[in-house]
Design a protein around this motif. Structure first.
Motif, PDB file in Angstrom:
ATOM      1  N   ARG A  15       0.324 -14.598   0.504  1.00 18.31           N
ATOM      2  CA  ARG A  15      -1.109 -14.874   0.427  1.00 18.31           C
ATOM      3  C   ARG A  15      -1.459 -16.262   0.971  1.00 18.31           C
ATOM      4  O   ARG A  15      -2.560 -16.763   0.739  1.00 18.31           O
ATOM      5  CB  ARG A  15      -1.599 -14.721  -1.013  1.00 18.31           C
ATOM      6  N   PRO A  36      -2.627 -19.031   3.712  1.00 20.36           N
ATOM      7  CA  PRO A  36      -3.729 -18.841   4.677  1.00 20.36           C
ATOM      8  C   PRO A  36      -3.286 -18.389   6.076  1.00 20.36           C
ATOM      9  O   PRO A  36      -2.331 -18.907   6.640  1.00 20.36           O
ATOM     10  CB  PRO A  36      -4.370 -20.229   4.737  1.00 20.36           C
ATOM     11  N   LEU A  76     -16.297 -11.005  11.959  1.00 21.79           N
ATOM     12  CA  LEU A  76     -17.123 -11.570  10.890  1.00 21.79           C
ATOM     13  C   LEU A  76     -18.188 -10.603  10.360  1.00 21.79           C
ATOM     14  O   LEU A  76     -18.704 -10.798   9.265  1.00 21.79           O
ATOM     15  CB  LEU A  76     -17.774 -12.882  11.343  1.00 21.79           C
ATOM     16  N   GLN A  77     -18.502  -9.581  11.148  1.00 20.80           N
ATOM     17  CA  GLN A  77     -19.457  -8.581  10.636  1.00 20.80           C
ATOM     18  C   GLN A  77     -18.742  -7.356  10.077  1.00 20.80           C
ATOM     19  O   GLN A  77     -19.388  -6.407   9.640  1.00 20.80           O
ATOM     20  CB  GLN A  77     -20.412  -8.131  11.747  1.00 20.80           C
ATOM     21  N   ASP A  95     -16.193  -4.948   7.683  1.00 15.36           N
ATOM     22  CA  ASP A  95     -16.065  -4.709   6.256  1.00 15.36           C
ATOM     23  C   ASP A  95     -15.064  -5.684   5.644  1.00 15.36           C
ATOM     24  O   ASP A  95     -15.225  -6.137   4.520  1.00 15.36           O
ATOM     25  CB  ASP A  95     -15.607  -3.256   6.034  1.00 15.36           C
ATOM     26  N   ARG A  96     -14.003  -5.967   6.375  1.00 14.18           N
ATOM     27  CA  ARG A  96     -13.013  -6.945   5.895  1.00 14.18           C
ATOM     28  C   ARG A  96     -12.853  -8.043   6.932  1.00 14.18           C
ATOM     29  O   ARG A  96     -11.903  -8.035   7.729  1.00 14.18           O
ATOM     30  CB  ARG A  96     -11.659  -6.265   5.653  1.00 14.18           C
ATOM     31  N   PRO A  97     -13.763  -9.014   6.957  1.00 10.29           N
ATOM     32  CA  PRO A  97     -13.676 -10.072   7.971  1.00 10.29           C
ATOM     33  C   PRO A  97     -12.420 -10.918   7.792  1.00 10.29           C
ATOM     34  O   PRO A  97     -11.955 -11.119   6.675  1.00 10.29           O
ATOM     35  CB  PRO A  97     -14.932 -10.909   7.732  1.00 10.29           C
ATOM     36  N   LYS A 142     -11.277 -14.574   8.356  1.00 13.08           N
ATOM     37  CA  LYS A 142     -11.810 -15.901   8.647  1.00 13.08           C
ATOM     38  C   LYS A 142     -10.651 -16.860   8.916  1.00 13.08           C
ATOM     39  O   LYS A 142      -9.918 -17.226   8.014  1.00 13.08           O
ATOM     40  CB  LYS A 142     -12.656 -16.398   7.472  1.00 13.08           C
ATOM     41  N   TYR A 169     -13.565 -18.609  12.613  1.00  8.90           N
ATOM     42  CA  TYR A 169     -14.584 -19.039  11.647  1.00  8.90           C
ATOM     43  C   TYR A 169     -14.878 -20.544  11.653  1.00  8.90           C
ATOM     44  O   TYR A 169     -16.032 -20.926  11.585  1.00  8.90           O
ATOM     45  CB  TYR A 169     -14.140 -18.609  10.248  1.00  8.90           C
ATOM     46  N   ALA A 175      -1.870 -17.675  -3.663  1.00 11.55           N
ATOM     47  CA  ALA A 175      -0.500 -17.630  -3.138  1.00 11.55           C
ATOM     48  C   ALA A 175       0.503 -18.242  -4.101  1.00 11.55           C
ATOM     49  O   ALA A 175       1.657 -17.866  -4.129  1.00 11.55           O
ATOM     50  CB  ALA A 175      -0.443 -18.351  -1.793  1.00 11.55           C
ATOM     51  N   ARG A 186     -17.626  -6.593  -4.611  1.00  4.10           N
ATOM     52  CA  ARG A 186     -17.534  -5.213  -4.143  1.00  4.10           C
ATOM     53  C   ARG A 186     -17.665  -4.201  -5.267  1.00  4.10           C
ATOM     54  O   ARG A 186     -17.778  -3.001  -5.002  1.00  4.10           O
ATOM     55  CB  ARG A 186     -16.189  -4.984  -3.448  1.00  4.10           C
ATOM     56  N   ALA A 229     -23.787 -10.357   5.853  1.00  2.00           N
ATOM     57  CA  ALA A 229     -23.460  -9.139   6.597  1.00  2.00           C
ATOM     58  C   ALA A 229     -23.719  -9.304   8.090  1.00  2.00           C
ATOM     59  O   ALA A 229     -23.076  -8.659   8.925  1.00  2.00           O
ATOM     60  CB  ALA A 229     -24.280  -7.969   6.044  1.00  2.00           C
ATOM     61  N   GLY A 274     -22.834 -11.623   9.896  1.00  4.69           N
ATOM     62  CA  GLY A 274     -21.771 -12.391  10.537  1.00  4.69           C
ATOM     63  C   GLY A 274     -22.060 -13.887  10.547  1.00  4.69           C
ATOM     64  O   GLY A 274     -21.198 -14.686  10.858  1.00  4.69           O
TER      65      GLY A 274
END
Lengths: 372, 419
Positions: free
Chosen positions: A118, A120, A129-130, A132-134, A136, A141, B76, B158, B280, B282
């Protein structure tokens, strides 16, 4: 020496008194209790002025603290801004940065910046970035390259902050930008002068705070009755996911130390000192009942064990070779390794610079003896 | 050492069961005598510890459950990580020092106060260095403030995920701070007229930095050295932290060693890569400092089920806003169809936790509990769906939406979403 405050002796400040800012003195939510008795209306003006003098202006000598020396400011003033303010002399290229990255950064961030576990992720994620799972990352970013320089310099490598030279930070910044296709040429030298040429893809991706974007009383009173279309239905339950940690009480919460049964010549005092030294190791290594492999292998039972023997840990080639040659970790060999890991074992993944103090090495080895 | 739990040989669970059975017996015409009364208990006969048994007092061993907890899969490693305040175990508005949630980026720095310094530099007339002793010669103030991590409830964007207000809402605490208004310290150094921002910096291995506008710095920011009457705890920044009332907890830099004054923000990692709110579209919002109006019912809640059966029930919760005081809290027992205004009890400090209660007779049927706070600026706590409509689900930060607890017939409580 105690000084009683005699109002008549207070020097009048040369500058006008600070005006009472709006709202100040009206209390903050609850009324401030005052012990002042109400004076006559005639006296009130003077009284308020004096109270204001006492409450808002120290009206005391402006002599607390001492001037910071230029060398002190230079030692601590390490911050970098997007306009380049703070960048030092020096420079480095992506080609310079690659070996430093592999040595000091890849064990957590991955050889390609993909992130181990986990830790970075540094690369990729372009155009997500748009989604469902962006994803970054620095490339997808981060708005400013100065932030990369500043952060590597002030906080990285994790557990060995501010150990990199300015040239190394330039080189690492260049290499991370190169991995993100922001710098194309591996021989591009990043310096204070060339920094302005870097364009981060998502610099324009940030906007100001737009709140309130939800309901306020200015838009109407909230509904109090019959607010939904019929009875409410449950649409999602946390119990289905079952990701909540166990919350049963234990008598010694979080204590994972297992003490070995009367190991010969065990020095508990030294081990206690070693527990503190081990904090330097704790970023990557775990010990105790719940220990798992992290960036480094778990260290239960390491003393007396063959090198490179922890299951499921991906050792470096160098460690595998040493293990094949029969290296056993004991107080002597581990001491040598801990003194200067990358000198003792060239090619080890352990990016730790080492424990130069012999007492620290002895203490941490004694500490490790406790864990089976 | 006396440990009633181990001495009695009873497990916590069996103690709980006994307690439940005992209270249930009260609702039935009592025939059996209560052994808690008729039998001599050990503490009634033998002497307890003397005065020096605990030079620094600790809670009863029966309260061993009231501890901070982490969610191991979130981060982490445990050093750059977070744990959570056990809100379900707390009363009133003040969080005990040992239960204030922790969030570190380089572990808990152990700072020697004799070697700690605060430097003020940048756009000031004279850069200064203060010792801890120097700082304690400024006029002191005491203020009660909540501190909430901007990512509190961030795991719930979510949908319902964690079962317990400790985990869904526990990145908040509220204590009384003692310290010095930052404006006094800045005035000592003399802020130049072109100063627009300050940047506090920590002395720990992460050297945390954030940009704060000068208006806020000169308004209500403090430099605090004590919390709840004693020195700051190491995990809360001992010996010195900046207090930024009502704003994101990340800005309250711990182990505060330096404040730079500047004319531009620094755009450091914690205000670009982190603590920006991705929408949303971006695009991401930055410098979203204020913590919005929010509330949560702490009992009943998943970790605090109803154990007494139907009848008189006390619903209790917390509300807060980074924009002022709490004017009103409404509660719903039916998932948001019908609302009743709850009773806010105890002190009402600006930018501090508020305690609310709602007493009702539970008929033993399932309930969908919600609370909705309204602050003194007129901001109303939104529903989860209202918030998602404008923010999407990837904002991570600033989730102040209404929480739903599902109380089942047996009194067990679960985190759910409703439609």
């Amino acid at each position: 020496m105690l000084k009683s405050v005699d109002l008549s002796l207070l020097p009048l400040p040369a500058a006008p008194l600070l005006p009472l800012p709006p709202g100040e003195g009206r209390g903050e939510g609850i009324a401030t209790r005052t012990t002042l008795t109400r004076p006559s209306s005639k006296a009130r003006g003077l009284f308020t002025a004096l109270a204001t003098l006492l409450l808002t202006t120290p009206a005391l000598a402006n002599d607390l603290g001492r001037p910071a020396t230029p060398a002190e400011i230079a030692a601590w003033d390490i911050d970098i801004r997007p306009d380049g303010q703070g960048l030092p002399e020096g420079g480095g290229t992506p080609a310079d940065g690659e070996p430093i990255y592999n040595d000091r950064c890849a064990s957590c961030h991955g050889v390609f910046g993909e992130g181990e576990g986990r830790w970075p992720v540094l690369t990729g994620g372009d155009g997500t970035l748009q989604d469902d799972r962006p994803v970054k990352t620095i490339g997808s970013y981060w708005p400013y390259a100065s932030t990369v320089w500043d952060y590597i310099h002030r906080a990285m490598p994790f557990g060995d902050a501010q150990s990199l030279s300015d040239d190394e930070v330039y080189a690492l910044t260049a290499y991370v930008l190169y991995m993100n296709d922001i710098i194309d040429d591996e021989d591009f030298e990043l310096t204070r002068e060339t920094f302005g040429e870097i364009e981060m893809p998502n610099e324009g991706g940030f906007i100001a705070d737009e709140r309130p974007d939800t309901m306020t009383l200015a838009k109407g009173e909230p509904c109090m009755s019959d607010c939904t279309d019929g009875p409410v239905k449950i649409t999602m339950r946390a119990a289905v996911l079952d990701v909540t940690p166990q919350t049963e009480a234990t008598t010694d919460e979080g204590e994972t130390v297992m003490v070995a049964a009367a190991a010969p010549a065990f020095d508990a005092g030294l081990a206690e000192k070693g527990k503190k030294v081990f904090k330097k190791c704790g970023a990557c290594h775990q010990v105790g009942e719940k220990a798992k492999n992290r960036t480094g292998p778990l260290l239960n039972g390491v003393i007396g064990k063959e090198a490179g023997a922890v299951e499921k840990f991906r050792y470096s080639k160098a460690m595998k070779k040493a293990a094949a040659e029969g290296l056993i970790w004991n107080a002597e060999t581990l001491g040598w390794y801990l003194e200067a890991p990358r000198t003792y074992m060239k090619g080890t993944k352990m990016s730790f610079k080492g424990l130069s103090d012999e007492d620290d090495r002895a203490a941490v080895i004694e500490y490790l003896k406790q864990f089976e | 050492m006396t440990d009633p739990l181990s001495k009695s040989g009873l497990s916590r669970r069996s103690l709980l069961t006994t307690a439940v059975a005992g209270s249930a017996a009260l609702t039935v015409p009592a025939r059996a005598n209560d052994p808690a009364i008729t039998e001599l208990q050990p503490w009634m006969q033998s002497l307890g510890d003397g005065v020096d048994a605990r030079p620094y007092g600790t809670p009863s061993p029966y309260e061993a459950d009231a501890v901070r907890r982490d969610v191991p899969w979130l981060t982490a490693d445990p050093i750059s990580s977070v744990n959570f305040t056990p809100l379900h175990k707390l009363e009133g508005i003040i969080t005990p020092n040992g239960l204030c949630f922790e969030r570190h980026h380089g572990g808990v720095a152990e700072v020697d106060p004799a070697k700690h310094r605060l430097m003020i530099n940048g756009l000031v007339d004279k850069p200064l260095v203060f010792t801890m002793e120097d700082l304690k010669r400024f006029p002191r103030e005491n203020h009660v403030y909540f501190l909430e991590c901007a990512a509190n409830s961030g795991m719930e964007w979510r949908g319902a995920q964690l079962n317990g207000c400790q985990f869904t809402h526990g990145m908040v605490h509220c204590v009384v701070y003692t310290g010095v208004k930052l404006k006094h310290i800045l005035e000592e150094a003399g802020v130049k007229t072109n100063a627009k921002w300050i940047m506090p910096e920590g002395a720990d291995a992460s050297a945390m930095t954030r940009s704060i506008p000068i208006e806020k710095a000169l308004d209500d920011c403090m430099v605090a050295f004590a919390m709840n009457g004693e020195a700051l705890r190491p995990e809360q920044g001992y010996p010195l932290r900046i207090v930024v009332p009502g704003w994101e907890g990340n800005m309250w830099v711990k182990w505060l060693r330096r404040i730079e004054v500047g004319d531009e923000p620094w755009h450091h990692r914690e205000e670009t890569s982190k603590y920006t709110d991705l929408l949303a579209s971006g695009k991401a919002r930055r410098f979203t400092w204020e913590m919005d109006v929010k509330s949560v019912i702490t009992s009943p809640s998943p970790q605090a089920p109803i154990t007494h059966g139907k009848g008189r029930t006390v619903l209790s919760g917390l509300a807060w806003s980074g924009r002022g005081t709490i004017d009103r809290v409404d509660v719903s027992l039916d998932g948001g169809s019908n609302w009743t205004t709850a009773r806010v009890d105890g002190p009402s400090h600006t930018k501090a936790l508020h305690r609310f209660y709602h007493e009702f007779d539970w008929d033993g049927e399932p309930l969908l509990l919600q609370s909705r706070a309204i602050d003194s600026e007129g901001w109303v706590q939104p529903t989860k769906n209202a918030l998602r409509d404008v923010r999407g689900t990837e904002s991570i930060y600033h989730n102040n939406s209404i929480q739903t607890w599902y109380v089942q017939k047996d009194g067990e409580v679960e985190n759910v979403e409703v439609g």
